[in-house]
Design an enzyme around this catalytic site. Structure first.
Site, PDB file in Angstrom:
ATOM      1  N   THR A  88       0.834  -1.202   0.000  1.00 25.98           N
ATOM      2  CA  THR A  88       0.000   0.000   0.000  1.00 25.98           C
ATOM      3  C   THR A  88       0.862   1.242   0.000  1.00 25.98           C
ATOM      4  OG1 THR A  88      -1.668  -1.191   1.268  1.00 25.98           O
ATOM      5  CG2 THR A  88      -1.856   1.204   1.194  1.00 25.98           C
ATOM      6  N   THR A  89       1.905   1.241   0.831  1.00 24.80           N
ATOM      7  CA  THR A  89       2.812   2.385   0.905  1.00 24.80           C
ATOM      8  C   THR A  89       3.540   2.593  -0.406  1.00 24.80           C
ATOM      9  OG1 THR A  89       3.128   1.915   3.257  1.00 24.80           O
ATOM     10  CG2 THR A  89       4.737   3.375   2.208  1.00 24.80           C
ATOM     11  N   TYR A 140     -13.243  -5.607  -1.117  1.00 26.91           N
ATOM     12  CA  TYR A 140     -14.416  -5.090  -1.821  1.00 26.91           C
ATOM     13  C   TYR A 140     -15.475  -6.178  -2.024  1.00 26.91           C
ATOM     14  CZ  TYR A 140     -17.556  -2.926  -5.125  1.00 26.91           C
ATOM     15  OH  TYR A 140     -18.689  -2.447  -5.738  1.00 26.91           O
ATOM     16  N   TYR A 165      -1.676 -10.456   5.600  1.00 24.92           N
ATOM     17  CA  TYR A 165      -1.831  -9.071   6.039  1.00 24.92           C
ATOM     18  C   TYR A 165      -3.297  -8.812   6.373  1.00 24.92           C
ATOM     19  CZ  TYR A 165      -1.559  -3.899   5.530  1.00 24.92           C
ATOM     20  OH  TYR A 165      -1.621  -2.545   5.725  1.00 24.92           O
ATOM     21  N   ARG A 208      -8.978  -1.185   5.355  1.00 23.78           N
ATOM     22  CA  ARG A 208      -8.831  -1.081   3.903  1.00 23.78           C
ATOM     23  C   ARG A 208      -9.613  -2.166   3.162  1.00 23.78           C
ATOM     24  NH1 ARG A 208      -4.978   2.434   1.918  1.00 23.78           N
ATOM     25  NH2 ARG A 208      -3.638   3.396   3.490  1.00 23.78           N
ATOM     26  N   LYS A 227       0.876  -9.887   9.489  1.00 23.07           N
ATOM     27  CA  LYS A 227       0.963  -8.457   9.763  1.00 23.07           C
ATOM     28  C   LYS A 227      -0.409  -8.037  10.249  1.00 23.07           C
ATOM     29  CE  LYS A 227       1.574  -3.898   7.641  1.00 23.07           C
ATOM     30  NZ  LYS A 227       1.731  -3.128   6.381  1.00 23.07           N
ATOM     31  N   ILE A 270       6.131  -4.015  10.523  1.00 23.73           N
ATOM     32  CA  ILE A 270       6.212  -3.675   9.104  1.00 23.73           C
ATOM     33  C   ILE A 270       5.797  -2.213   9.038  1.00 23.73           C
ATOM     34  CG2 ILE A 270       5.326  -4.131   6.794  1.00 23.73           C
ATOM     35  CD1 ILE A 270       4.971  -7.043   7.609  1.00 23.73           C
TER      36      ILE A 270
END
Length: 364
Positions: A106-107, A169, A193, A198, A221, A260
């Protein structure tokens, strides 16, 4: 030698009967007595078994990583990757003791990359830095087929581990989550993760515990807080904090292996101290205002703005990300001065950028 099964011409193919008998010839459109209704085709993908892959690592090696940076992807004014800036940023992470790099997370804006870009950047990172840092490619997707394919490609270009998110989604059932992760875990060492803010869906502990004895499951994570992390570590499952504001306590009070981190893009040396040097509430309090500032808007908006003002990356944004407002840009400069410019990446003087300094790209 591997034996390949052979099939006679009289078997049912895709639901249509092909018989060696001719008793129905002349019956027009009448179905053969051997006809069967269509059945779903089962696709068995084969895990990569070669032990000759460059920089191959074991799941145990991944489990031991304490500081992993979710690395930023810098851009040129035309929207292509700024590889020179990227390499400088990764080198700085390594020099400050970072043990692992998440590529295209994402980052790193993997969600704004084509898969060609994504795999290229993973391969480049392995080729240049794979001997000095563990390269973990974000090859997750809300499509299981896409996640499998991307993971195959990522491991083929040498990544040490994969990062996989739960399908977002569209979401799926709990049984669907298990099947999804089962499919990708066969590829190689994998970190799952969990970030419901999100994805819109929590991965509950009973799903994660399903993979506790899978040899490719490195750990999780976790962004649902330190009590959840304690639940995992108490059951022998490796967990990394996904929340920079909680990672110090997670590491020293709840059994987390490490973090992380987004913040380590900016202050890798200080984050290294927080993860390696024992409990340090004073240092944790010192960096906390920076962490809070970084996440006032959804990541990576704050990080992109900060790195641009430090002169480490060009002030280029792929939309829909845009820089923080001027008030927040001024706040960042003050934070750098309070913490100490020497603790931040780059060597240029930090400055407040103006609106006209930023380039916003809708197509690239």
């Amino acid at each position: 030698m591997t034996m390949v099964k052979s099939y006679s011409s009289g078997v049912c193919v895709r639901g249509f009967g092909f018989s060696d008998h001719h008793s129905n010839v002349g019956d027009g459109n009448k179905r053969s007595s051997y006809w069967k209704p269509p059945q779903a085709t089962l696709n068995f993908h084969l895990p990569m078994r070669s032990f000759e892959v460059k920089n191959r690592t074991s799941t145990e090696d991944i489990k031991s990583l304490r500081l992993i940076t979710a690395i930023k992807t810098p851009y040129l004014p035309d929207g292509r990757f700024d590889i020179e800036a990227y390499d400088d940023l990764v080198n700085t992470q390594i020099e400050n003791g970072v043990e692992g790099i998440i590529v295209g997370g994402t980052t790193g804006e993997g969600q704004l990359m084509s898969w060609d870009e994504h795999i290229m950047l993973i391969g480049h990172t392995v080729n240049c830095f794979g001997g000095n840092v563990k390269v973990i490619g974000n090859t997750g997707s809300n499509s299981t087929s896409e996640a499998i394919h991307a993971s195959e490609q990522g491991f083929a270009v040498g990544m040490h581990a994969a990062l996989h998110i739960n399908p977002y989604y569209g979401k799926t059932s709990m049984d669907g989550l298990v099947s999804h992760f089962d499919s990708v875990l066969s590829m190689g060492p994998t970190i799952i993760y969990n970030v419901p803010s999100r994805t819109g869906q929590d991965i509950p502990p009973h799903v994660i515990l399903t993979f506790a004895h899978n040899s490719n499951f490195a750990g999780i994570k976790e962004c649902m807080g330190n009590d959840r992390i304690k639940q995992y570590t108490g059951n022998g499952i490796v967990a990394w904090s996904g929340n920079d504001d909680e990672c110090h306590d997670a590491r020293w009070g709840y059994g987390a292996t490490g973090v992380i981190s987004v913040t380590s893009n900016l202050i890798p040396g200080l984050m290294h101290k927080l993860m390696f040097d024992g409990k340090n509430s004073t240092l944790n309090s010192k960096v906390r205002p920076l962490v809070d500032w970084l996440f006032k808007e959804p990541n990576p908006i704050g990080l992109n703005t900060a790195l641009a003002q430090l002169g480490v990356v060009r002030p280029v944004f792929r939309l829909p990300y845009v820089p923080l407002q001027i008030e927040k840009r001024i706040e960042f400069v003050n934070l750098v001065n309070e913490i100490g410019r020497e603790h931040f990446v780059g060597e240029k003087e930090v400055k407040v950028l103006e609106e006209d300094d930023f380039i916003l790209l809708g197509r690239y």
